[in-house]
Scaffold this motif. Structure first.
Motif, PDB file in Angstrom:
ATOM      1  N   ASN A   1       0.951  -1.407   0.012  1.00  0.00           N
ATOM      2  CA  ASN A   1       0.058  -0.126  -0.040  1.00  0.00           C
ATOM      3  C   ASN A   1       0.842   1.204  -0.016  1.00  0.00           C
ATOM      4  N   ASP A   2       0.518   2.443  -0.267  1.00  0.00           N
ATOM      5  CA  ASP A   2       0.948   3.684  -0.176  1.00  0.00           C
ATOM      6  C   ASP A   2       1.716   3.492   1.376  1.00  0.00           C
ATOM      7  N   SER A   3       3.060   4.039   1.250  1.00  0.00           N
ATOM      8  CA  SER A   3       3.792   3.929   2.590  1.00  0.00           C
ATOM      9  C   SER A   3       2.996   4.972   3.627  1.00  0.00           C
TER      10      SER A   3
ATOM     11  N   ARG B   1       5.808  -1.084   7.084  1.00  0.00           N
ATOM     12  CA  ARG B   1       6.738  -0.606   6.194  1.00  0.00           C
ATOM     13  C   ARG B   1       8.021  -1.433   6.231  1.00  0.00           C
ATOM     14  N   GLU B   2       8.348  -1.708   7.438  1.00  0.00           N
ATOM     15  CA  GLU B   2       9.748  -2.513   7.475  1.00  0.00           C
ATOM     16  C   GLU B   2       9.590  -3.829   6.946  1.00  0.00           C
ATOM     17  N   ARG B   3       8.412  -4.496   7.033  1.00  0.00           N
ATOM     18  CA  ARG B   3       8.074  -5.818   6.718  1.00  0.00           C
ATOM     19  C   ARG B   3       8.082  -5.732   5.068  1.00  0.00           C
ATOM     20  N   LEU B   4       7.337  -4.875   4.657  1.00  0.00           N
ATOM     21  CA  LEU B   4       7.248  -4.523   3.139  1.00  0.00           C
ATOM     22  C   LEU B   4       8.521  -4.435   2.430  1.00  0.00           C
ATOM     23  N   TYR B   5       9.288  -3.540   3.019  1.00  0.00           N
ATOM     24  CA  TYR B   5      10.617  -3.207   2.510  1.00  0.00           C
ATOM     25  C   TYR B   5      11.416  -4.477   2.401  1.00  0.00           C
ATOM     26  N   ALA B   6      11.284  -5.406   3.420  1.00  0.00           N
ATOM     27  CA  ALA B   6      12.134  -6.709   3.155  1.00  0.00           C
ATOM     28  C   ALA B   6      11.463  -7.505   2.118  1.00  0.00           C
ATOM     29  N   ALA B   7      10.211  -7.427   1.991  1.00  0.00           N
ATOM     30  CA  ALA B   7       9.732  -8.448   0.813  1.00  0.00           C
ATOM     31  C   ALA B   7       9.717  -7.578  -0.377  1.00  0.00           C
TER      32      ALA B   7
ATOM     33  N   SER C   1       3.634  -0.644  -8.172  1.00  0.00           N
ATOM     34  CA  SER C   1       5.007  -0.463  -8.301  1.00  0.00           C
ATOM     35  C   SER C   1       5.404   0.985  -7.891  1.00  0.00           C
ATOM     36  N   VAL C   2       4.826   2.009  -7.836  1.00  0.00           N
ATOM     37  CA  VAL C   2       4.889   3.347  -7.195  1.00  0.00           C
ATOM     38  C   VAL C   2       4.629   3.119  -5.703  1.00  0.00           C
ATOM     39  N   ALA C   3       3.890   2.492  -5.221  1.00  0.00           N
ATOM     40  CA  ALA C   3       3.705   2.153  -3.782  1.00  0.00           C
ATOM     41  C   ALA C   3       5.074   1.620  -3.378  1.00  0.00           C
ATOM     42  N   ALA C   4       5.193   0.445  -3.796  1.00  0.00           N
ATOM     43  CA  ALA C   4       6.533  -0.215  -3.593  1.00  0.00           C
ATOM     44  C   ALA C   4       7.729   0.644  -3.600  1.00  0.00           C
ATOM     45  N   ALA C   5       7.908   1.461  -4.347  1.00  0.00           N
ATOM     46  CA  ALA C   5       9.005   2.716  -4.392  1.00  0.00           C
ATOM     47  C   ALA C   5       8.706   3.435  -3.261  1.00  0.00           C
ATOM     48  N   SER C   6       7.464   3.781  -3.035  1.00  0.00           N
ATOM     49  CA  SER C   6       7.254   4.806  -1.819  1.00  0.00           C
ATOM     50  C   SER C   6       7.880   4.169  -0.598  1.00  0.00           C
ATOM     51  N   VAL C   7       7.624   2.767  -0.509  1.00  0.00           N
ATOM     52  CA  VAL C   7       7.907   2.423   0.811  1.00  0.00           C
ATOM     53  C   VAL C   7       9.504   2.222   0.954  1.00  0.00           C
ATOM     54  N   VAL C   8      10.111   1.809  -0.112  1.00  0.00           N
ATOM     55  CA  VAL C   8      11.431   1.684   0.017  1.00  0.00           C
ATOM     56  C   VAL C   8      12.276   3.234   0.104  1.00  0.00           C
ATOM     57  N   ALA C   9      11.710   4.083  -0.377  1.00  0.00           N
ATOM     58  CA  ALA C   9      12.359   5.305  -0.102  1.00  0.00           C
ATOM     59  C   ALA C   9      11.945   5.853   1.418  1.00  0.00           C
ATOM     60  N   LYS C  10      10.715   5.563   1.959  1.00  0.00           N
ATOM     61  CA  LYS C  10      10.500   6.057   3.036  1.00  0.00           C
ATOM     62  C   LYS C  10      11.144   5.402   4.169  1.00  0.00           C
ATOM     63  N   VAL C  11      11.407   4.083   4.112  1.00  0.00           N
ATOM     64  CA  VAL C  11      12.136   3.198   5.028  1.00  0.00           C
ATOM     65  C   VAL C  11      13.514   3.614   4.983  1.00  0.00           C
ATOM     66  N   THR C  12      14.164   3.919   3.827  1.00  0.00           N
ATOM     67  CA  THR C  12      15.452   4.214   3.694  1.00  0.00           C
ATOM     68  C   THR C  12      15.667   5.589   4.507  1.00  0.00           C
TER      69      THR C  12
END
Length: 212
Positions: free
Chosen positions: A57-59, A67-73, A144-155
């Motif tokens: 989902n949207d981060s 978010r941490e769980r999804l970042y790993a996934a 794909s944008v939601a996934a990028a939002s998660v990676v950017a936010k967690v980082t």
């Protein structure tokens, strides 16, 4: 090119529609930290596999734990992913809009798998070398944008938490560099530190305040 996405198609609707149009590898790109007055701007790009990721989902709609769980996934399952950071001094030099476009462009360029199509959140980005579509609130409507939002936010959250150890009085682990009342009170009391964006009005005002 024309493709149709039904309103009830779900988060993966755009990726499926693009796949039917011949674009098998769809990258999503998004950033975190554009509205902060301290810390880097972080952008990520992700090419997801066809199989949906549970809970994506949207981060901004996820808890930190989710978010941490999804970042790993995401980083485990993605066909390709990348993340870049634009430091505060470069944000000041470029201006935030240009810095945002440059960050998204760099993130897509770093993907190890060349995408057939790129979805970007909010702004159209030229120079990607591939067809693209800018999407309003893309992190809420395209997987794909939601996934990028998660990676950017967690980082970026991890970066700001680390900065809290270097600059403990600013509480960067709490507000992550955004312009909250807590952040502003500390900024007014101490003045800016090395990771503040000096072109922001509230930061410039704080440099002129008299302190004991």
């Amino acid at each position: 090119m024309a493709f149709v996405v039904r309103r009830d198609a779900g988060l993966y609707g755009y990726e499926r529609a693009l796949g039917r149009a011949g674009f098998a590898r769809v990258a999503g790109a998004d950033e975190a930290g554009r509205g902060a007055c301290a810390g880097p701007l972080v952008a990520a790009a992700v090419v997801l596999p066809p199989r949906p990721l549970e809970g994506l989902n949207d981060s901004k709609k996820l808890t930190a734990r989710a978010r941490e769980r999804l970042y790993a996934a995401i980083t485990s399952a993605a066909l390709a992913w990348s993340v870049v950071r634009v430091e505060p001094a470069e944000c000041d030099h470029l201006g935030m809009h240009v810095a945002n476009l440059e960050a998204l462009r760099r993130a897509v360029a770093l993907l190890e798998v060349r995408p057939d199509f790129v979805l970007t959140d909010g702004f159209g980005v030229d120079g990607l070398g591939t067809p693209s579509l800018a999407m309003w609130k893309g992190d809420a409507v395209a997987a794909s944008v939601a996934a990028a939002s998660v990676v950017a936010k967690v980082t970026r959250d991890a970066i700001m938490t680390a900065y809290a150890g270097d600059h403990p009085t600013y509480a960067f682990d709490v507000h992550k560099g955004y312009c909250t009342p807590l952040h502003q009170s500390e900024l007014d009391a101490q003045g800016p530190c090395a990771i503040h964006r000096m072109k922001w009005d509230n930061v410039r005002r704080a440099t002129r305040l008299e302190r004991p």
